[in-house]
Design a protein around this motif. Sequence first.
Motif, PDB file in Angstrom:
ATOM      1  N   UNK A 267       3.377  15.697 -44.869  1.00  0.00           N
ATOM      2  CA  UNK A 267       4.747  15.518 -44.342  1.00  0.00           C
ATOM      3  C   UNK A 267       4.808  14.234 -43.513  1.00  0.00           C
ATOM      4  N   UNK A 268       5.735  13.359 -43.868  1.00  0.00           N
ATOM      5  CA  UNK A 268       5.934  12.089 -43.156  1.00  0.00           C
ATOM      6  C   UNK A 268       7.291  12.146 -42.473  1.00  0.00           C
ATOM      7  N   UNK A 269       7.352  11.643 -41.237  1.00  0.00           N
ATOM      8  CA  UNK A 269       8.640  11.623 -40.531  1.00  0.00           C
ATOM      9  C   UNK A 269       9.004  10.171 -40.216  1.00  0.00           C
ATOM     10  N   UNK A 270      10.200   9.776 -40.625  1.00  0.00           N
ATOM     11  CA  UNK A 270      10.654   8.399 -40.443  1.00  0.00           C
ATOM     12  C   UNK A 270      11.879   8.367 -39.545  1.00  0.00           C
ATOM     13  N   UNK A 271      12.014   7.263 -38.795  1.00  0.00           N
ATOM     14  CA  UNK A 271      13.229   7.114 -37.977  1.00  0.00           C
ATOM     15  C   UNK A 271      14.216   6.202 -38.697  1.00  0.00           C
ATOM     16  N   UNK A 272      15.446   6.682 -38.856  1.00  0.00           N
ATOM     17  CA  UNK A 272      16.449   5.838 -39.498  1.00  0.00           C
ATOM     18  C   UNK A 272      17.738   6.590 -39.737  1.00  0.00           C
ATOM     19  N   UNK A 273      18.699   5.855 -40.249  1.00  0.00           N
ATOM     20  CA  UNK A 273      20.037   6.391 -40.483  1.00  0.00           C
ATOM     21  C   UNK A 273      20.112   6.938 -41.911  1.00  0.00           C
TER      22      UNK A 273
END
Length: 314
Positions: A221-227
């Motif tokens: 599981x990868x978590x990314x910051x963005x819109x």
Amino acid sequence: MEWTELRIRVPTAQLETASAIAGMAVSRGFYVEDYSDLEAGAREIAHIDLIDETLRARDRTHATLHLYFDVDENVAEARAYLDARLSAAGISYDVETDRVRDADWADNWKRYFKCTEVGRSLVIRPSWEPYENREGRKVLTLDPGAAFGTGTHATTSLCLELLEDACRPCDRVLDVGTGSGILSIAAALLSGGQAVGVDIDPLAVRVARENVERNGLSDRVTVLQGDLTDCVTGRFDLICANLVADLVIDLCPGLSDFLLPGGRFLCSGVIDDRAAEVEAALTANGYEIQARRQRDCWFAYLTTRRELCSNSKN
Ligand code: SAM
């Protein structure tokens, strides 16, 4: 008594509707700060004509609703309800939260967050609670902190239940608006595949990453910051999005760029007033509604994309 306060500033012309919505979001009550009828009120209620200049200088065009939440309430979830309802009613508003400085406040709500069995095979276990796994459920260990996503809010539990039906072995899942990471982690546990969570809020991203690690899923599981989907590449078998109606509608047209043939789209956070609009947007963009679930005033949908299904057969 300890509490947290939300201050919602609305145009006085929309105060009545905003007050009705606020009344549904709080169990402890709220009060309204409104100076629009200052002179009349001073005469009729206080029987005075002389009014302090600082009061006269107050904004008469806007009123402020002060909402108070008890220590056992998850304010992020009440806030989501208010955002959805106020937006659905076309009310322009600003929200401020007052942080209560009591050192215990941030953790007090934990006393009320207990292990919750969801659907046939999942259990959400707060990281500080023991759980006796008699039925061999998949255990999702969570500390949501200040992020949205304990699993107890209707919008999240609807998603988790639909995920259970939607997930297939080794699915690649995209979770738009991951919050605490709950849906990404649930998807990885249910499918045994990979998941990508994305959130605009840096605090949610930090919390979600901690939860991914807590569940031993850092390799899947990868978590990314963005819109929305601006930082995401690749295509997915399943996309889930527990957002609000407007964001779900905005997502619909571009989502096919991220879906594999035969892909599924699961959306939630749709307030009842906006359900028809969201359903129309889904259908107009080629999504066929396979399941529609409602809890309280919230709707969630599991859909498949029509063209992609038929393309995949060619
Ligand atoms: N997925 C979790 C769940 O189901 O409980 C959290 C859902 S919460 C209702 C919505 C989340 O979407 C919040 O964490 C918020 O920060 C995030 N969000 C709001 N607007 C967004 C956007 N434009 N792009 C990405 N995430 C967004």
